[in-house]
Design a protein around this motif. Structure first.
Motif, mmCIF file in Angstrom:
data_model
loop_
_atom_site.group_PDB
_atom_site.id
_atom_site.type_symbol
_atom_site.label_atom_id
_atom_site.label_comp_id
_atom_site.label_asym_id
_atom_site.label_seq_id
_atom_site.Cartn_x
_atom_site.Cartn_y
_atom_site.Cartn_z
ATOM 1 N N ILE A 213 0.789 -1.541 -0.107
ATOM 2 C CA ILE A 213 0.561 -0.127 -0.254
ATOM 3 C C ILE A 213 1.417 1.254 0.367
ATOM 4 C CG2 ILE A 213 -1.599 1.386 1.302
ATOM 5 C CD1 ILE A 213 -2.859 -1.030 2.381
ATOM 6 N N ASN A 214 1.731 1.428 0.889
ATOM 7 C CA ASN A 214 3.515 2.542 0.966
ATOM 8 C C ASN A 214 3.918 2.674 -0.400
ATOM 9 O OD1 ASN A 214 1.553 2.510 3.300
ATOM 10 N ND2 ASN A 214 3.399 1.476 4.401
ATOM 11 N N SER A 215 3.570 2.266 -1.154
ATOM 12 C CA SER A 215 4.078 2.138 -2.670
ATOM 13 C C SER A 215 4.119 2.816 -3.341
ATOM 14 C CB SER A 215 4.466 0.664 -2.930
ATOM 15 O OG SER A 215 3.486 0.279 -3.351
ATOM 16 N N LYS A 216 4.735 3.296 -4.703
ATOM 17 C CA LYS A 216 3.882 5.252 -5.540
ATOM 18 C C LYS A 216 3.228 3.722 -6.498
ATOM 19 C CE LYS A 216 7.835 7.427 -4.319
ATOM 20 N NZ LYS A 216 9.149 8.319 -5.763
ATOM 21 N N ASP A 217 3.440 2.956 -7.227
ATOM 22 C CA ASP A 217 2.560 2.318 -7.683
ATOM 23 C C ASP A 217 1.878 1.497 -7.204
ATOM 24 O OD1 ASP A 217 1.533 0.645 -9.740
ATOM 25 O OD2 ASP A 217 2.073 2.042 -11.332
ATOM 26 N N ILE A 218 0.703 0.885 -6.662
ATOM 27 C CA ILE A 218 0.328 -0.969 -5.978
ATOM 28 C C ILE A 218 0.729 -1.793 -6.810
ATOM 29 C CG2 ILE A 218 -1.009 -2.035 -4.747
ATOM 30 C CD1 ILE A 218 -1.798 0.618 -3.131
ATOM 31 N N SER A 219 0.692 -1.566 -7.774
ATOM 32 C CA SER A 219 -0.105 -2.675 -9.233
ATOM 33 C C SER A 219 1.923 -2.849 -9.606
ATOM 34 C CB SER A 219 -0.354 -2.095 -10.201
ATOM 35 O OG SER A 219 -1.945 -1.643 -10.440
ATOM 36 N N LYS A 220 2.959 -2.064 -9.781
ATOM 37 C CA LYS A 220 3.654 -2.424 -10.008
ATOM 38 C C LYS A 220 5.007 -3.443 -8.844
ATOM 39 C CE LYS A 220 4.734 1.024 -14.197
ATOM 40 N NZ LYS A 220 5.801 2.377 -13.980
#
Length: 238
Positions: A213-220
């Motif tokens: 969740i805390n990533s810039k791009d959840i899918s990537k």
């Protein structure tokens, strides 16, 4: 195919005990646990993870009214059906039954797994949270164990003592006898850099929440984690 955001071909390596093997075998290795975030809704989280190739979603909404959980679960179930993903409801057997989810994940203070099995039936998945080998051996009618926490985590209130790599290794070594064998998912404060060491100690899957969740791009980020798990598992089996 493996690099595609809508494909999880190739990520098939384990088959947990129990239910719906055609789906579970493909999904179990990377489990996403939802968590409230001010920047994105729960169902948006689910959609983004599924777009990245994730096929196991645990809907976790602590301290929310059952009506809100039920409403969100219905929407999450629709997303998961579109992607062919597994949907597990945290804690609430009644909601899992009403939305025809694939199963439920229970903690020590929730309904006993044997009782949940009577309600949900033999074809549903039942997971159980454990911190010790005694926790694991004390329960029946479960298909997998969420073992943790690996590290301190902010997503749980009053978490159990952390296990670390040595804790997982010790427990898994004591579970080697066939009558004790049950799929183990590591959970709790896991980062992408922790995954190789966890897989080497013998766990069967990784559960992550804030690390996605805390990533810039959840899918990537989801796709990146799937690649790490696949590559490590392939190397360990060579």
């Amino acid at each position: 195919f493996m690099d595609s955001n809508d494909s999880y071909l190739g990520y098939h390596f384990i088959k947990p005990a129990g239910r719906r093997p055609s789906i579970v075998q493909e999904a179990f290795h990377m489990q996403f646990i939802t968590h409230p975030d001010k920047n994105i809704g729960i169902c948006e989280e689910v959609e983004a993870v599924c777009k990245g190739g994730g096929r196991w979603i645990q809907l976790r909404m602590k301290n929310e009214p059952e009506e809100k959980l039920l409403e969100t679960a219905r929407m999450a179930a629709a997303v998961c059906r579109r992607y062919g993903a597994v949907l597990i409801i945290d804690d609430n057997v009644n909601v899992a039954r009403q939305v025809n989810a694939d199963g439920v994940h229970l903690g020590k203070n929730d309904m006993q797994p044997a009782e949940a099995r009577k309600i949900l039936g033999k074809d549903k998945i039942i997971g159980y949270t454990a911190n010790t080998i005694e926790d694991i051996l004390s329960v029946k009618e479960v298909d997998y164990i969420g073992l943790g926490p690996f590290k301190p985590t902010s997503t749980k209130e009053n978490p159990s003592p952390v296990l670390g790599i040595q804790g997982y290794t010790d427990i898994i070594n004591r579970l080697k006898y066939p009558e004790n064998k049950i799929p183990i998912v590591a959970i709790g404060g896991i980062k992408t850099t922790d995954i190789p060491a966890l897989l080497k100690c013998g766990i069967d899957g990784i559960a992550m929440s804030s690390g996605i969740i805390n990533s810039k791009d959840i899918s990537k980020q989801t796709n990146k984690i799937l690649k790490i798990i696949y590559n490590e598992t392939f190397e360990n089996r060579r």
